[in-house]
Write a protein that holds these residues in place. Structure first.
Motif, PDB file in Angstrom:
ATOM      1  N   HIS A  71      29.165  -5.717  21.097  1.00  0.00           N
ATOM      2  CA  HIS A  71      28.281  -5.275  20.023  1.00  0.00           C
ATOM      3  C   HIS A  71      28.036  -6.384  19.013  1.00  0.00           C
ATOM      4  O   HIS A  71      26.930  -6.579  18.530  1.00  0.00           O
ATOM      5  CB  HIS A  71      28.872  -4.050  19.338  1.00  0.00           C
ATOM      6  CG  HIS A  71      29.065  -2.902  20.283  1.00  0.00           C
ATOM      7  ND1 HIS A  71      28.026  -2.148  20.764  1.00  0.00           N
ATOM      8  CD2 HIS A  71      30.184  -2.412  20.868  1.00  0.00           C
ATOM      9  CE1 HIS A  71      28.490  -1.222  21.586  1.00  0.00           C
ATOM     10  NE2 HIS A  71      29.791  -1.371  21.666  1.00  0.00           N
ATOM     11  N   LEU A  72      29.080  -7.133  18.682  1.00  0.00           N
ATOM     12  CA  LEU A  72      28.905  -8.222  17.741  1.00  0.00           C
ATOM     13  C   LEU A  72      28.173  -9.397  18.374  1.00  0.00           C
ATOM     14  O   LEU A  72      27.460 -10.128  17.694  1.00  0.00           O
ATOM     15  CB  LEU A  72      30.263  -8.669  17.203  1.00  0.00           C
ATOM     16  CG  LEU A  72      30.899  -7.663  16.240  1.00  0.00           C
ATOM     17  CD1 LEU A  72      32.262  -8.149  15.784  1.00  0.00           C
ATOM     18  CD2 LEU A  72      30.014  -7.435  15.027  1.00  0.00           C
ATOM     19  N   ALA A  73      28.333  -9.589  19.674  1.00  0.00           N
ATOM     20  CA  ALA A  73      27.558 -10.633  20.352  1.00  0.00           C
ATOM     21  C   ALA A  73      26.074 -10.329  20.231  1.00  0.00           C
ATOM     22  O   ALA A  73      25.241 -11.228  20.052  1.00  0.00           O
ATOM     23  CB  ALA A  73      27.964 -10.731  21.820  1.00  0.00           C
ATOM     24  N   ALA A  74      25.727  -9.040  20.310  1.00  0.00           N
ATOM     25  CA  ALA A  74      24.324  -8.655  20.126  1.00  0.00           C
ATOM     26  C   ALA A  74      23.860  -8.962  18.716  1.00  0.00           C
ATOM     27  O   ALA A  74      22.704  -9.326  18.485  1.00  0.00           O
ATOM     28  CB  ALA A  74      24.146  -7.160  20.427  1.00  0.00           C
ATOM     29  N   ARG A  75      24.760  -8.840  17.735  1.00  0.00           N
ATOM     30  CA  ARG A  75      24.381  -9.164  16.362  1.00  0.00           C
ATOM     31  C   ARG A  75      24.161 -10.662  16.165  1.00  0.00           C
ATOM     32  O   ARG A  75      23.457 -11.080  15.256  1.00  0.00           O
ATOM     33  CB  ARG A  75      25.451  -8.678  15.384  1.00  0.00           C
ATOM     34  CG  ARG A  75      25.770  -7.179  15.428  1.00  0.00           C
ATOM     35  CD  ARG A  75      24.599  -6.309  15.013  1.00  0.00           C
ATOM     36  NE  ARG A  75      23.625  -6.098  16.065  1.00  0.00           N
ATOM     37  CZ  ARG A  75      23.766  -5.228  17.054  1.00  0.00           C
ATOM     38  NH1 ARG A  75      24.845  -4.497  17.162  1.00  0.00           N
ATOM     39  NH2 ARG A  75      22.818  -5.081  17.965  1.00  0.00           N
ATOM     40  N   ALA A  76      24.780 -11.504  17.015  1.00  0.00           N
ATOM     41  CA  ALA A  76      24.525 -12.946  16.928  1.00  0.00           C
ATOM     42  C   ALA A  76      23.050 -13.239  17.175  1.00  0.00           C
ATOM     43  O   ALA A  76      22.478 -14.164  16.590  1.00  0.00           O
ATOM     44  CB  ALA A  76      25.403 -13.686  17.929  1.00  0.00           C
ATOM     45  N   ALA A  77      22.427 -12.463  18.040  1.00  0.00           N
ATOM     46  CA  ALA A  77      20.988 -12.636  18.284  1.00  0.00           C
ATOM     47  C   ALA A  77      20.187 -12.324  17.024  1.00  0.00           C
ATOM     48  O   ALA A  77      19.157 -12.952  16.757  1.00  0.00           O
ATOM     49  CB  ALA A  77      20.543 -11.728  19.433  1.00  0.00           C
ATOM     50  N   ASP A  78      20.650 -11.365  16.223  1.00  0.00           N
ATOM     51  CA  ASP A  78      19.982 -11.067  14.957  1.00  0.00           C
ATOM     52  C   ASP A  78      20.017 -12.283  14.036  1.00  0.00           C
ATOM     53  O   ASP A  78      19.022 -12.631  13.398  1.00  0.00           O
ATOM     54  CB  ASP A  78      20.682  -9.907  14.239  1.00  0.00           C
ATOM     55  CG  ASP A  78      20.516  -8.586  14.961  1.00  0.00           C
ATOM     56  OD1 ASP A  78      20.037  -8.600  16.101  1.00  0.00           O
ATOM     57  OD2 ASP A  78      20.874  -7.553  14.384  1.00  0.00           O
ATOM     58  N   VAL A  79      21.199 -12.900  13.960  1.00  0.00           N
ATOM     59  CA  VAL A  79      21.349 -14.058  13.075  1.00  0.00           C
ATOM     60  C   VAL A  79      20.408 -15.176  13.507  1.00  0.00           C
ATOM     61  O   VAL A  79      19.746 -15.813  12.674  1.00  0.00           O
ATOM     62  CB  VAL A  79      22.808 -14.546  13.080  1.00  0.00           C
ATOM     63  CG1 VAL A  79      22.948 -15.842  12.281  1.00  0.00           C
ATOM     64  CG2 VAL A  79      23.729 -13.476  12.494  1.00  0.00           C
TER      65      VAL A  79
ATOM     66  N   GLY B  23      23.223 -10.346  26.198  1.00  0.00           N
ATOM     67  CA  GLY B  23      22.953  -9.022  25.645  1.00  0.00           C
ATOM     68  C   GLY B  23      23.632  -7.924  26.441  1.00  0.00           C
ATOM     69  O   GLY B  23      24.367  -8.161  27.391  1.00  0.00           O
ATOM     70  N   GLY B  24      23.375  -6.707  26.043  1.00  0.00           N
ATOM     71  CA  GLY B  24      23.987  -5.552  26.684  1.00  0.00           C
ATOM     72  C   GLY B  24      23.373  -4.287  26.144  1.00  0.00           C
ATOM     73  O   GLY B  24      22.341  -4.309  25.471  1.00  0.00           O
ATOM     74  N   ARG B  25      24.013  -3.159  26.407  1.00  0.00           N
ATOM     75  CA  ARG B  25      23.453  -1.859  26.023  1.00  0.00           C
ATOM     76  C   ARG B  25      23.270  -1.741  24.514  1.00  0.00           C
ATOM     77  O   ARG B  25      22.366  -1.036  24.047  1.00  0.00           O
ATOM     78  CB  ARG B  25      24.368  -0.735  26.536  1.00  0.00           C
ATOM     79  CG  ARG B  25      23.909   0.644  26.082  1.00  0.00           C
ATOM     80  CD  ARG B  25      24.581   1.750  26.840  1.00  0.00           C
ATOM     81  NE  ARG B  25      24.353   3.036  26.238  1.00  0.00           N
ATOM     82  CZ  ARG B  25      23.195   3.692  26.244  1.00  0.00           C
ATOM     83  NH1 ARG B  25      22.159   3.160  26.817  1.00  0.00           N
ATOM     84  NH2 ARG B  25      23.080   4.867  25.674  1.00  0.00           N
ATOM     85  N   ALA B  26      24.110  -2.435  23.740  1.00  0.00           N
ATOM     86  CA  ALA B  26      24.017  -2.318  22.292  1.00  0.00           C
ATOM     87  C   ALA B  26      22.969  -3.241  21.688  1.00  0.00           C
ATOM     88  O   ALA B  26      22.708  -3.172  20.499  1.00  0.00           O
ATOM     89  CB  ALA B  26      25.375  -2.629  21.654  1.00  0.00           C
ATOM     90  N   SER B  27      22.373  -4.109  22.507  1.00  0.00           N
ATOM     91  CA  SER B  27      21.397  -5.042  21.961  1.00  0.00           C
ATOM     92  C   SER B  27      20.138  -4.297  21.542  1.00  0.00           C
ATOM     93  O   SER B  27      19.806  -3.230  22.055  1.00  0.00           O
ATOM     94  CB  SER B  27      21.055  -6.122  22.983  1.00  0.00           C
ATOM     95  OG  SER B  27      20.347  -5.565  24.069  1.00  0.00           O
TER      96      SER B  27
END
Length: 590
Positions: free
Chosen positions: A116-124, A179-183
């Motif tokens: 989930h936090l890896a998906a937030r890296a894409a936000d950054v 990414g993943g399901r939470a992305s």
């Protein structure tokens, strides 16, 4: 990630390069760079606000909130202060200062090894690109500009800004390396019903020379340059799937009743408010699991009482009187939220501060959520579900806190649902073994099979060296489930299954045979489970379950369940392989 089959020409998206100015600047250039930074931040924030408004109109409020959070992060005083400090202290350009600050944040998120936090890296990195684009004079373009015809899009990742532009008429399907399901791309793909696969690993190196692709969202598979035979099979499978779902749509109002008259309640699992629409579309009897932690995972700050109330109220209203089971905050282990704090790295997070334990440790957060839930309960049949309950003491502490909050709200003159139902997720062996005692103190059980399997077999399913031992058919798991169902029946309280087993056709017969009468699953699984139930007999299911509980190994159980399912499941399997002349099929990593 998002089911369906897409066939079409391949478009590979490579990251857009930017020509950056020299890193070092002269001392006298510092004030000018600081001014450039301020101008870029203001312009990027305005641009983000415009993107939010467009997303709100096109995709609805849920996705707009993601881009609103981006705009808020751009305006974060800490970002401004950190970038300015680098310009002044290290005498570097504004572009490099922004990149240093935000790449540092993104790298730290990725090193936490949390999906989930890896998906937030894409936000950054999306925010970084927006600000740096302003500094170097690049206007953000749309990747759709590269699509001459409707195509299958392959990329390392799609930023939230890219995802907001997805158009089903031009993007037949897409696959990403990360990414993943939470992305956020996963959220949008599901909402727009675009076939998609995330987290495929190194796919671009194979795809750059490909001209055509088949993407199978259900199997997590991409076939590059398929042979004519493979292409024909997938086209037939896509048409069969479309025809099948047209039939399913016509059947969505039919009850899930066995041939000998036993009715099963089929519920939907959701993570986002908008998924309630799919639950209604596929005839869910209610929502059996609304995972509220995603309200925290997608926000820069913990959601307020009012924000939570609005989300819960929208779901309750949209179900139009049908039950809505809302699980309280289930953070920790593989779900960490920077917005709440207090969840640091742990050497063994699955056995650490997570779920209800965390909520009880942070009563101010828990009280806020309970207030929002109780207020929303006045609008319909809302039920509260406590996650990862291990001991009766935990349950009693949570129940006492719920009573205190209810008394506060009544004192304020708020309306609440009388007789609100409180249940627990049974997902550790401790609560399964004590199910007869828990059944005296709660209104319903919901079995979370994913964690129950993990804790029963002592297997981390994300660890590739032991993942093969994670098996829902293991006799130890089946016996624990049977014990929980028996305890619920003896006390006369409902017992459902909301974990992955609840939506898997292979286990439907077994669970029905044990006496489970409520199954909750992702909305797209509802139609096939309904059809299976309408084609079997409950007495046959009871015989299969009784036989399964006598077996010694998971392999024996699987053989039994597959054999028992064959007469009832007449659907043709969709192709997942490829001919010798195909380019290599690439599957998503587990």
């Amino acid at each position: 990630m998002s089911p369906g089959i897409a066939i079409g020409p391949v478009v590979v998206l490579d990251p857009q390069g930017m020509r950056l100015p020299p890193r070092k600047i002269a001392p006298e250039a510092v004030p000018g760079e600081v001014a450039r930074l301020e101008q870029a931040l203001a312009a990027a924030a305005a641009e983000g606000a415009q993107a939010e408004a467009e997303a709100r109109q096109r995709l609805g409020p849920q996705y707009a909130e993601i881009l609103a959070a981006h705009a808020a992060m751009i305006e974060d005083p800490q970002l401004r202060a950190d970038a300015r400090a680098r310009i002044e202290q290290h005498r570097i350009s504004a572009e490099h200062a922004v990149i240093e600050v935000l790449e540092g944040h993104a790298d730290r998120l990725e090193r936490l090894s949390d999906s989930h936090l890896a998906a937030r890296a894409a936000d950054v990195r999306d925010i970084e690109a927006r600000i740096v684009g302003q500094l170097v004079g690049l206007r953000p373009g749309s990747f759709l500009d590269d699509l001459a015809t409707p195509s299958v899009v392959l990329a390392h990742d799609l930023t939230p800004s890219d995802a907001a532009q997805l158009d089903p008429r031009r993007v037949l399907g897409f696959a990403t390396e990360s990414g993943g399901r939470a992305s956020h791309t996963a959220i949008v793909a599901a909402a727009l019903e675009i076939p998609a696969v995330a987290g495929m690993g190194a796919v671009l190196v194979h795809a750059r020379s490909a001209r055509q692709a088949v993407l199978d969202g259900e199997e997590g598979l991409v076939v590059l340059d398929p042979s004519p035979a493979t292409l024909a099979r997938y086209r037939a499978a896509a048409e069969a799937r479309s025809a099948r779902y047209r039939t399913f749509s016509e059947e969505s109002s039919l009850p899930a009743v066995t041939l000998d008259g036993v009715e099963i309640a089929l519920w939907g699992n959701i993570e986002f408010v908008e998924e309630a629409t799919a639950c209604r579309k596929w005839g869910a009897a209610g929502i059996g699991l609304y995972r509220t932690e995603f309200l925290y995972l997608r926000s820069a700050a913990a959601p307020t009482e009012e924000e939570q109330y609005e989300a819960y109220a929208e779901v309750v209203r949209s179900l139009q009187g049908r039950p809505v089971v809302i699980r309280t905050l289930d953070l920790g282990a593989d779900k960490l939220a920077a917005s709440v704090g207090g969840l640091g790295a742990e050497s063994n997070p699955a056995l650490g501060l997570r779920s209800l334990r965390f909520s009880l440790r942070r009563p101010e957060l828990f009280r806020t959520q309970l207030r929002a839930l109780l207020r929303a309960s006045a609008l319909g049949d809302l039920r509260i579900l406590l996650p990862l309950v291990t001991t009766l003491d935990e349950l009693r502490r949570a129940r006492d806190l719920l009573g205190e909050v209810a008394a506060e709200l009544r004192a304020e003159g708020r309306s609440l649902r009388e007789g609100l139902l409180l249940g627990i997720m049974v997902e550790v062996p401790a609560s399964a073994l004590m199910a007869d005692r828990f059944a005296k103190e709660v209104d319903f059980f919901s079995i979370g099979t994913n964690d129950l399997i993990q804790y029963t077999l002592a297997v981390d399913r994300t660890n590739e060296t032991v993942a093969h031992l994670y098996n829902a058919a293991d006799p130890a798991v089946l016996r624990l489930i049977a014990k929980v169902v028996e305890a619920a029946a003896a006390r006369g309280i409902p017992c459902g299954v909301c974990g992955s087993m609840g939506g898997e056709l292979l286990y439907t017969l077994f669970l029905l045979g044990l006496g489970v009468r409520e199954l909750s699953m992702p909305p797209h699984q509802l139609p096939e489970v309904r059809r299976l139930i309408r084609g079997i007999r409950a007495d046959h299911a009871r015989a299969v379950a009784a036989r399964a509980l006598e077996l010694d190994t998971a392999g024996e159980v699987l053989d039994l369940l597959k054999s028992a399912l064959k007469p009832a499941d007449a659907a043709e399997p969709e192709p997942t392989g490829s001919e010798d002349r195909d380019r290599p099929a690439i599957e998503a990593t587990p």
